[in-house]
Design a protein around this motif. Structure first.
Motif, mmCIF file in Angstrom:
data_model
loop_
_atom_site.group_PDB
_atom_site.id
_atom_site.type_symbol
_atom_site.label_atom_id
_atom_site.label_comp_id
_atom_site.label_asym_id
_atom_site.label_seq_id
_atom_site.Cartn_x
_atom_site.Cartn_y
_atom_site.Cartn_z
ATOM 1 N N UNK A 295 0.872 -1.070 0.076
ATOM 2 C CA UNK A 295 0.102 0.039 -0.121
ATOM 3 C C UNK A 295 0.939 1.294 0.110
ATOM 4 N N UNK A 296 0.794 2.113 -1.071
ATOM 5 C CA UNK A 296 1.675 3.247 -1.270
ATOM 6 C C UNK A 296 1.050 4.329 -1.768
ATOM 7 N N UNK A 363 6.201 5.855 0.043
ATOM 8 C CA UNK A 363 7.101 6.120 -1.286
ATOM 9 C C UNK A 363 7.709 4.469 -1.743
ATOM 10 N N UNK A 364 7.026 4.002 -2.925
ATOM 11 C CA UNK A 364 7.911 2.849 -3.260
ATOM 12 C C UNK A 364 8.997 3.264 -4.155
ATOM 13 N N UNK A 391 9.148 4.226 3.416
ATOM 14 C CA UNK A 391 10.019 3.972 2.290
ATOM 15 C C UNK A 391 9.955 2.427 1.995
ATOM 16 N N UNK A 392 9.325 2.125 0.893
ATOM 17 C CA UNK A 392 9.507 0.536 0.455
ATOM 18 C C UNK A 392 10.197 0.455 -0.982
ATOM 19 N N UNK A 431 17.492 0.313 6.018
ATOM 20 C CA UNK A 431 16.643 1.042 6.698
ATOM 21 C C UNK A 431 15.242 1.262 6.018
ATOM 22 N N UNK A 432 14.917 0.357 5.134
ATOM 23 C CA UNK A 432 13.505 0.393 4.573
ATOM 24 C C UNK A 432 12.444 -0.159 5.294
ATOM 25 N N UNK A 433 11.108 0.469 5.131
ATOM 26 C CA UNK A 433 10.059 -0.124 5.797
ATOM 27 C C UNK A 433 9.591 -1.448 5.466
ATOM 28 N N UNK A 434 9.763 -1.733 4.155
ATOM 29 C CA UNK A 434 9.877 -3.179 3.402
ATOM 30 C C UNK A 434 10.811 -3.182 2.558
#
Ligand code: SF4
Length: 482
Positions: A295-296, A363-364, A391-392, A431-434
Motif C-alpha cells: 500500500x503506497x 514511497x515505493x 519508504x518501501x 533501513x527500509x520499511x519493507x
C-alpha cells in the motif's frame, strides 16, 4: 576482458550496480569506416568508460589508435579521420578508478607472418590462468595479464601455422572457455565471433555502406543501418562489404545468455535475442508489483536504471509514477568524494529528492538490483529526510549471491548485501520499511526465454561452465563440484 589490478591501482569500493566490462564493434564497408566505428563506440559507451580504441585496415596494414577515457576523450577528431580504411574494429573498456593504463586498452594488435591481427574482446575466460601458465612454460611471453592477449596470441600462432583464419578461430574457440564476444581483423578480413554459450550479446546488421557486428543492436539505429540478427552461440561471422558469411563451429553446447543484460547492462532500446530490453524491464516491474505488492502513494524510480522497472511497477500496481529523485547527469558514475567519510554528500551530489513529490507520502523506491546495499541505504535515508512517511524498496532482480566469472564486475561473495543475510536482514540494513525482490521464476518469465537458455549463476550459484570451486548448472550434488 579479465585483468588483474596493477600495483597501487585503486578500484571503486562501492559499485552501485554490476558493471559490464566492454563493448565491441566490427565492420566491412566500401567507404572509410573510422568515423562509423567512432559513432558505434559512443553508442556502446555505457558498456565501458575507461578506454576506447579503433583499428582500421588499409593497404599498409592495420593502424590502431586508442586512449583513456570516454570515446570522445580517448579519440581526438584529427585521429579519427587519420587511419583511413574500409575494414575496422573498435572497443570500449569498462571504468575503474585511479591509475589504469593504456596497455590494457584494446584493440590489441600483433604482427604475424600472415599479416597483422587486431582483436577486441567483451567477456571473460574461465581457463585463462591455466592456458597462460602452460604457454609460459613453453616459453611464450606476455605483455599484459589479460585474457584477451591470450586469445590474440593463440590466434596469431595458429594462423602462422595453418594460414587459415577461420580454421584458426575454430581451434582457438575449442581451447578457450567462458564468455567472449569478439571483433577480429586478420589482415584484410574481419570477423565477429560469439562463444558457444552466447553469454554476452553480439549481433550483425547493415550499415549505409556495408555490414557490421556490434555488442548491441542500438548501434545500427544510430548508424542509419538495419539490425539483421544475433550472432549464434559458437558462430563465426565474416563481414564483407556486400555480404556476411557464417561458419557454425559445432561447439555450441546450450545457451547461457546473461540475464543482467536485460536487467541493467544493455541499453533499454537494444534488442537481444528478439527481446526489446525496455519491454523486459517494464514486464519485470509489472511482475514485481504482483509478487511484492504494498500500500503506497507514489512509485519513484532510482534514475536512470530503475526507470523502466518503476514504470512497470506503477502499471502493475495502479500506484502513481513520479520522478521523485533528480539525477545530476554531470557527476560520473565512478565519482569518488575527495573525503570518503562524507558519503551522504556524495549521494546528494548525484541525486536530489523532490520534496513536493515525496513529503508525507508512502514511497515505493524501485531499482534494478542491489549489490552491496550501501548506496540503497543512503538513498532510503535521503528520501526519508525529504519527508517520506514510509519508504518501501522493490528490486528488479533476485538477490545476488554469487560472483560472476563471465564479464561482469562482481567478483567476491563478501561484497554482496545478500551474502549471509535474509531479505528481512537486508531490509533492516538499508533501513527500509519493507523490501521485496522479484523471484527467479518471475524474472525468467519477464525475459521470455526458457530458464535453460539463460545464465542465472549469480542468483543460483549454478554455473553454465565449470569454474573451479563452483557448482555446475543442473548439478545438485555438493560432492561433485569441480
Ligand atoms: S553470473 Fe550473473 S552477471 Fe555473470 S553472466 Fe551469469 S547472469 Fe550474467
Amino acid at each position: 576482458m579479465k585483468r588483474f589490478p596493477l600495483n597501487g591501482e585503486l578500484r571503486s569500493t562501492e559499485p552501485e550496480h554490476p558493471r559490464e566490462e566492454c563493448g565491441v564493434f566490427a565492420t566491412a564497408s566500401v567507404a572509410n569506416v573510422s568515423v562509423d566505428i567512432f559513432y558505434a563506440l559512443r553508442v556502446l559507451q555505457h558498456r565501458g568508460q575507461e578506454s576506447a580504441g579503433i583499428a582500421v585496415y588499409n593497404h599498409e596494414g592495420i593502424k590502431c589508435i586508442k586512449g583513456m577515457g570516454l570515446a570522445h576523450q580517448a579519440l581526438k577528431n584529427e585521429d579519427i579521420q587519420s587511419p583511413k580504411g574500409d575494414l575496422g574494429i573498435g572497443h570500449v573498456r569498462y571504468s575503474t578508478v585511479g591509475s589504469s593504463t593504456i596497455s590494457n586498452a584494446q584493440p590489441f594488435v600483433v604482427s604475424t607472418n600472415y599479416g597483422d591481427i587486431a582483436l577486441a574482446h567483451n567477456g571473460e575466460m574461465v581457463n585463462s590462468d591455466k592456458i597462460m601458465d602452460e604457454l609460459k612454460k613453453k616459453g611464450w611471453a606476455f605483455i599484459t595479464s589479460s585474457d584477451s592477449e591470450i586469445i590474440v596470441r593463440l590466434l596469431a600462432n595458429d594462423i602462422s601455422n595453418t594460414g587459415d583464419p577461420v580454421r584458426a578461430l575454430k581451434n582457438v574457440m575449442s581451447t578457450i572457455q567462458g564468455a567472449y564476444s569478439l571483433a577480429i581483423m586478420v589482415d584484410n578480413r574481419v570477423f565477429a565471433v560469439r562463444d558457444p554459450f552466447g553469454f554476452r550479446p553480439l549481433c550483425v546488421g547493415r550499415t549505409k555502406t556495408g555490414y557490421a557486428a556490434a555488442s548491441e543492436s542500438v548501434v545500427f539505429d544510430t548508424l542509419g543501418g538495419e539490425f539483421i540478427r544475433d550472432v549464434e552461440p559458437g558462430e563465426i561471422v565474416e563481414l564483407l562489404p556486400g555480404e556476411i558469411r557464417s561458419t557454425k563451429t559445432g561447439l555450441a553446447k546450450g545457451r547461457a545468455h546473461c540475464m543482467f543484460e536485460w536487467v541493467y547492462i544493455a541499453r533499454a532500446d537494444s534488442v537481444i535475442e528478439q527481446k526489446l530490453v525496455y519491454e523486459v524491464r517494464r514486464r519485470i516491474g509489472e511482475r514485481l508489483a504482483k509478487e511484492q505488492p504494498v500500500d503506497a502513494d507514489v512509485v519513484v524510480p532510482i534514475p536512470d536504471s530503475g526507470r523502466s522497472h518503476a514504470m512497470g511497477y506503477a502499471e502493475g500496481s495502479g500506484i502513481r509514477y513520479s520522478e521523485g529523485l533528480m539525477k545530476n547527469r554531470y557527476v560520473e558514475r565512478t565519482f569518488i568524494m575527495p573525503d570518503q567519510s562524507d558519503r551522504t554528500t556524495g549521494v546528494m551530489l548525484k541525486l536530489n529528492p523532490l520534496k513536493s513529490i515525496i513529503k508525507d507520502k508512502r514511497v515505493v523506491l524501485v531499482d534494478d538490483s542491489i549489490v552491496r546495499g550501501t548506496t540503497m541505504r543512503k538513498i532510503v535515508q535521503l528520501v526519508r529526510n525529504a519527508g517520506a512517511k514510509e519508504v518501501h524498496v522493490r528490486v528488479g532482480s533476485p538477490p545476488i549471491i554469487a560472483p560472476c566469472y563471465f564479464g561482469i564486475d562482481m567478483k567476491t561473495r563478501d561484497q554482496f548485501a545478500a551474502t549471509g543475510r535474509t531479505v528481512k536482514e537486508i531490509e533492516k540494513m538499508i533501513t527500509a520499511d519493507s523490501l521485496g525482490y522479484i523471484s527467479i521464476e518471475g524474472l525468467v518469465d519477464a525475459i521470455g526465454l526458457p530458464a535453460g537458455d539463460l545464465c542465472l549463476a549469480c542468483l543460483t550459484e549454478e554455473y553454465p561452465v565449470a569454474v573451479p570451486g563452483e557448482k555446475v548448472r543442473f548439478q545438485k550434488k555438493l560432492d561433485s563440484f569441480t
